[in-house]
Design a protein around this motif. Structure first.
Motif, PDB file in Angstrom:
ATOM      1  N   TYR A 109      -2.223   0.736   3.604  1.00 63.42           N
ATOM      2  CA  TYR A 109      -1.769  -0.823   3.143  1.00 63.42           C
ATOM      3  C   TYR A 109      -2.575  -1.577   3.929  1.00 63.42           C
ATOM      4  CZ  TYR A 109       1.250   1.251   0.276  1.00 63.42           C
ATOM      5  OH  TYR A 109       2.727   2.388  -0.954  1.00 63.42           O
ATOM      6  N   SER A 135       7.240 -10.472  -8.660  1.00 62.55           N
ATOM      7  CA  SER A 135       6.441  -8.838  -8.737  1.00 62.55           C
ATOM      8  C   SER A 135       6.054  -8.602 -10.255  1.00 62.55           C
ATOM      9  CB  SER A 135       7.735  -8.382  -8.700  1.00 62.55           C
ATOM     10  OG  SER A 135       8.595  -7.913  -7.824  1.00 62.55           O
ATOM     11  N   MET A 166       3.759  -4.878  -6.907  1.00 62.61           N
ATOM     12  CA  MET A 166       3.405  -6.255  -6.012  1.00 62.61           C
ATOM     13  C   MET A 166       4.657  -6.554  -6.497  1.00 62.61           C
ATOM     14  SD  MET A 166      -0.610  -6.807  -6.872  1.00 62.61           S
ATOM     15  CE  MET A 166      -0.197  -7.433  -8.256  1.00 62.61           C
ATOM     16  N   ASP A 198      -2.012 -13.623  -2.591  1.00 59.40           N
ATOM     17  CA  ASP A 198      -2.218 -12.214  -3.275  1.00 59.40           C
ATOM     18  C   ASP A 198      -3.567 -12.917  -4.311  1.00 59.40           C
ATOM     19  OD1 ASP A 198       1.087 -11.770  -2.279  1.00 59.40           O
ATOM     20  OD2 ASP A 198      -0.389 -11.009  -1.110  1.00 59.40           O
ATOM     21  N   PHE A 206       4.004  -4.608  -1.120  1.00 57.74           N
ATOM     22  CA  PHE A 206       3.121  -3.771  -2.119  1.00 57.74           C
ATOM     23  C   PHE A 206       3.828  -2.288  -1.751  1.00 57.74           C
ATOM     24  CE2 PHE A 206      -0.347  -6.528  -3.073  1.00 57.74           C
ATOM     25  CZ  PHE A 206       0.074  -7.850  -3.022  1.00 57.74           C
ATOM     26  N   VAL A 253       0.140  -7.117   2.882  1.00 53.81           N
ATOM     27  CA  VAL A 253       1.027  -5.626   2.352  1.00 53.81           C
ATOM     28  C   VAL A 253       1.314  -5.379   2.172  1.00 53.81           C
ATOM     29  CG1 VAL A 253      -1.199  -7.206   0.191  1.00 53.81           C
ATOM     30  CG2 VAL A 253      -0.945  -4.608   1.013  1.00 53.81           C
TER      31      VAL A 253
END
Length: 128
Positions: free
Chosen positions: A60, A17, A83, A90, A68, A64
């Motif tokens: 979004y 993350s 994230m 990504d 996210f 994602v």
């Protein structure tokens, strides 16, 4: 002078993350939509997420969604992109951008056209 400054990028392993920050100065977030975009080498710029003015509506990209989360801290005039479950795909330079709410939400919020102000970008690399 309106300015956007991104931070929080870095190198992370797949599944990890990161939280990106977009600090705004010279304007208040209530009247602007803030979008996150990314661009990987050799690829077109892609809209990732957007949060609009006072309504705090969020948008979004399918790529994602569920991983996210975009949020806003009015006291700090800052927008965040949390994230999670990051994937190698990504990997990109991530940019935040500001556009007047009416223009952004009138069209496609993840389209770059209505955004007038851009930050310098922050690199996100997902690799083992």
């Amino acid at each position: 002078q309106l300015q956007l400054v991104e931070s929080g990028g870095g190198l992370v392993q797949p599944g990890g993350s990161l939280r990106l920050s977009c600090a705004a100065s010279g304007f208040t977030l209530d009247y602007y939509a803030i979008g996150w975009f990314r661009q990987a080498p050799g690829k077109d710029r892609e809209g990732v997420s957007c949060i609009s003015g006072r309504s705090l509506s969020t948008y979004y990209a399918d790529s994602v969604k569920g991983r996210f989360t975009i949020s806003r801290d009015n006291a700090k005039n800052t927008v965040y992109l949390q994230m999670n479950s990051l994937k190698p795909e990504d990997t990109a330079v991530y940019y935040c951008a500001a556009g007047r709410v009416a223009r952004v939400v009138a069209g496609r919020p993840l389209n770059a056209v209505p955004y007038d102000y851009w930050g310098q970008g922050t690199q996100v690399t997902v690799s083992s």
